[in-house]
Design an enzyme around this catalytic site. Structure first.
Site, PDB file in Angstrom:
ATOM      1  N   THR A   1      -5.712  12.827 -13.073  1.00 33.29           N
ATOM      2  CA  THR A   1      -4.792  12.595 -12.308  1.00 33.29           C
ATOM      3  C   THR A   1      -3.280  12.547 -12.813  1.00 33.29           C
ATOM      4  O   THR A   1      -2.507  13.114 -12.664  1.00 33.29           O
ATOM      5  CB  THR A   1      -4.853  11.185 -11.475  1.00 33.29           C
ATOM      6  OG1 THR A   1      -5.886  10.534 -11.926  1.00 33.29           O
ATOM      7  CG2 THR A   1      -4.672  11.331 -10.053  1.00 33.29           C
TER       8      THR A   1
ATOM      9  N   GLU B   1       4.291   8.513  -1.371  1.00 33.90           N
ATOM     10  CA  GLU B   1       2.934   9.654  -1.399  1.00 33.90           C
ATOM     11  C   GLU B   1       2.828  10.199  -2.750  1.00 33.90           C
ATOM     12  O   GLU B   1       3.895  10.567  -3.662  1.00 33.90           O
ATOM     13  CB  GLU B   1       3.245  10.634  -0.431  1.00 33.90           C
ATOM     14  CG  GLU B   1       2.387  11.775  -0.518  1.00 33.90           C
ATOM     15  CD  GLU B   1       0.820  11.505   0.113  1.00 33.90           C
ATOM     16  OE1 GLU B   1      -0.128  11.504  -0.889  1.00 33.90           O
ATOM     17  OE2 GLU B   1       0.616  10.720   1.097  1.00 33.90           O
TER      18      GLU B   1
ATOM     19  N   ASP C   1       3.995   7.707 -12.618  1.00 37.54           N
ATOM     20  CA  ASP C   1       4.233   6.979 -11.483  1.00 37.54           C
ATOM     21  C   ASP C   1       5.628   6.863 -11.268  1.00 37.54           C
ATOM     22  O   ASP C   1       6.258   6.270 -12.216  1.00 37.54           O
ATOM     23  CB  ASP C   1       3.594   5.662 -11.720  1.00 37.54           C
ATOM     24  CG  ASP C   1       3.465   4.656 -10.615  1.00 37.54           C
ATOM     25  OD1 ASP C   1       4.010   5.034  -9.728  1.00 37.54           O
ATOM     26  OD2 ASP C   1       2.493   3.771 -10.431  1.00 37.54           O
TER      27      ASP C   1
ATOM     28  N   HIS D   1       0.934  -1.215   0.110  1.00 39.69           N
ATOM     29  CA  HIS D   1       0.008   0.032  -0.041  1.00 39.69           C
ATOM     30  C   HIS D   1       0.703   1.175  -0.074  1.00 39.69           C
ATOM     31  O   HIS D   1       1.639   1.289   1.006  1.00 39.69           O
ATOM     32  CB  HIS D   1      -0.975  -0.100   1.169  1.00 39.69           C
ATOM     33  CG  HIS D   1      -1.780   1.244   1.223  1.00 39.69           C
ATOM     34  ND1 HIS D   1      -3.178   0.728   0.634  1.00 39.69           N
ATOM     35  CD2 HIS D   1      -1.997   2.242   1.756  1.00 39.69           C
ATOM     36  CE1 HIS D   1      -3.942   1.902   0.755  1.00 39.69           C
ATOM     37  NE2 HIS D   1      -3.211   2.661   1.404  1.00 39.69           N
TER      38      HIS D   1
ATOM     39  N   ARG E   1       7.010   5.383  -8.554  1.00 43.78           N
ATOM     40  CA  ARG E   1       7.305   4.447  -7.323  1.00 43.78           C
ATOM     41  C   ARG E   1       8.423   3.357  -7.261  1.00 43.78           C
ATOM     42  O   ARG E   1       8.269   2.959  -8.206  1.00 43.78           O
ATOM     43  CB  ARG E   1       5.826   3.674  -6.723  1.00 43.78           C
ATOM     44  CG  ARG E   1       4.724   4.616  -6.207  1.00 43.78           C
ATOM     45  CD  ARG E   1       3.660   4.076  -5.794  1.00 43.78           C
ATOM     46  NE  ARG E   1       2.789   3.765  -7.064  1.00 43.78           N
ATOM     47  CZ  ARG E   1       1.575   3.119  -7.151  1.00 43.78           C
ATOM     48  NH1 ARG E   1       1.090   2.835  -5.962  1.00 43.78           N
ATOM     49  NH2 ARG E   1       0.869   3.224  -8.156  1.00 43.78           N
TER      50      ARG E   1
ATOM     51  N   ARG F   1       1.740   8.554  -5.554  1.00 43.12           N
ATOM     52  CA  ARG F   1       2.770   7.604  -6.628  1.00 43.12           C
ATOM     53  C   ARG F   1       4.024   8.143  -6.975  1.00 43.12           C
ATOM     54  O   ARG F   1       4.423   8.243  -7.787  1.00 43.12           O
ATOM     55  CB  ARG F   1       1.864   7.564  -8.152  1.00 43.12           C
ATOM     56  CG  ARG F   1       0.498   7.082  -7.894  1.00 43.12           C
ATOM     57  CD  ARG F   1      -0.171   6.909  -9.316  1.00 43.12           C
ATOM     58  NE  ARG F   1      -1.744   6.590  -9.224  1.00 43.12           N
ATOM     59  CZ  ARG F   1      -2.540   7.395  -9.566  1.00 43.12           C
ATOM     60  NH1 ARG F   1      -2.203   8.655 -10.021  1.00 43.12           N
ATOM     61  NH2 ARG F   1      -3.853   7.187  -9.571  1.00 43.12           N
TER      62      ARG F   1
END
Ligand SMILES: Nc1nc2c(ncn2[C@@H]2O[C@H](COP(=O)(O)OP(=O)(O)OP(=O)(O)O)[C@@H](O)[C@H]2O)c(=O)[nH]1
Length: 268
Positions: free
Chosen positions: A183, A161, A195, A118, A197, A163
């Site tokens: 987004t 935070e 993104d 998550h 991450r 992505r």
């Protein structure tokens, strides 16, 4: 390795097996061995029992805090300088950017457990904002693991935070979204990736807790599975995780679907 903690307490935690160090394969390595430059090592503190209220019951989960050695040693150097100057009260400034990930062990995980990786979301997870589905996904993941005979592991990624763009930029994207962008468009308008991450640490933690065994990943995002597979976690089954759909986040969920998330018409 965590020495801005009182050294005696650190030794005690090590002796009790509550402070360990992991290598990139999630294996335990000697906490006293000096690190090779560039080597990935993660310090893990726990288990720490956390009583959690679930929708219809109460459960105690086991929390582990995880942080990279490289991050800690930077803080460490600055901490000793601060201490030498008597500036201990500034510790909070020093440690606030430290990305401390977490693992929650829910139930007594056995074969083929549930796993949720998550990404942190202050607005959704903490404030309960319905602009996204993050908060309900977090709560539902713990509840699903608690209800599942095979239990589960929640890996909470503190540095993810927005992505990966961080909270400040995410706030700016919200303002751009309110002016009409979706987004992903809003990220691009700021010159930021859709993104960004990094799932390295999540993979190390899964390797440590689950090993090379099969697990069921709670996600609708096929790219998240590919990212974890890239780190050698091969036996992953996707488990759909749709919850918290509301009038406030439909547009957000439609944008996720067009970006590749596996969401069906009836889901959103
Ligand atoms: N940049 C940006 N990030 C957002 C926005 N809303 C939520 N997030 C972040 O999105 C991350 C969660 O990613 P999502 O794309 O919702 O879902 P996912 O983790 O890829 O996929 P699932 O596993 O299916 O939940 C969290 O870090 C949130 O902070 C937004 O509008 N803009």
């Amino acid at each position: 390795m965590f020495t801005y903690l009182n050294p005696e307490i650190r030794q005690r935690l090590i002796a009790e097996g509550k402070l360990v160090r992991l290598d990139a394969d999630g294996q335990l390595i000697d906490v006293h061995t000096p690190e090779a430059p560039g080597e990935l090592a993660i310090n893990l503190l726990g288990p720490i029992p956390l009583p959690i209220a679930l929708p219809s019951t109460q459960a105690t989960v086991q929390w582990y805090a995880a942080v990279r050695s490289t991050e800690l040693s930077q803080v460490e150097t600055l901490a000793s300088e601060l201490r030498a100057r008597g500036g201990q009260q500034l510790f909070s400034h020093l440690v606030s950017p430290l990305a401390v990930n977490s693992v929650l062990v829910v139930g007594n995980p056995t074969e083929n457990p549930l796993v949720r990786v998550h990404s942190n979301c202050l607005t959704g997870d903490v404030f309960g904002s319905q602009r996204c589905d993050c908060g309900p996904q977090l709560d539902a993941a713990i509840a699903r693991m608690h209800a599942d005979a095979a239990g589960g592991y929640l890996v909470y990624m503190a540095g993810h935070e927005g992505r990966g763009i961080g909270l400040w930029a995410k706030a700016a994207t919200y303002l751009l979204q309110d002016a009409g962008e979706d987004t992903y468009e809003a990220n691009r308008s700021l010159g930021l990736p859709d993104d960004s991450r990094d799932f390295t640490d999540a993979a190390v933690l899964i390797k440590h807790f689950v090993g090379a065994e099969a697990f069921r990943l709670l996600t609708n995002n096929p790219k998240k599975i590919e990212d974890l597979q890239h780190f050698g976690l091969r036996d992953i089954t996707q488990e759909k995780h749709v919850t918290g759909v509301s009038q406030w986040n439909k547009r957000y969920l439609h944008a996720k679907r067009s970006w590749g998330h596996k969401l069906d018409d009836e889901d959103i």
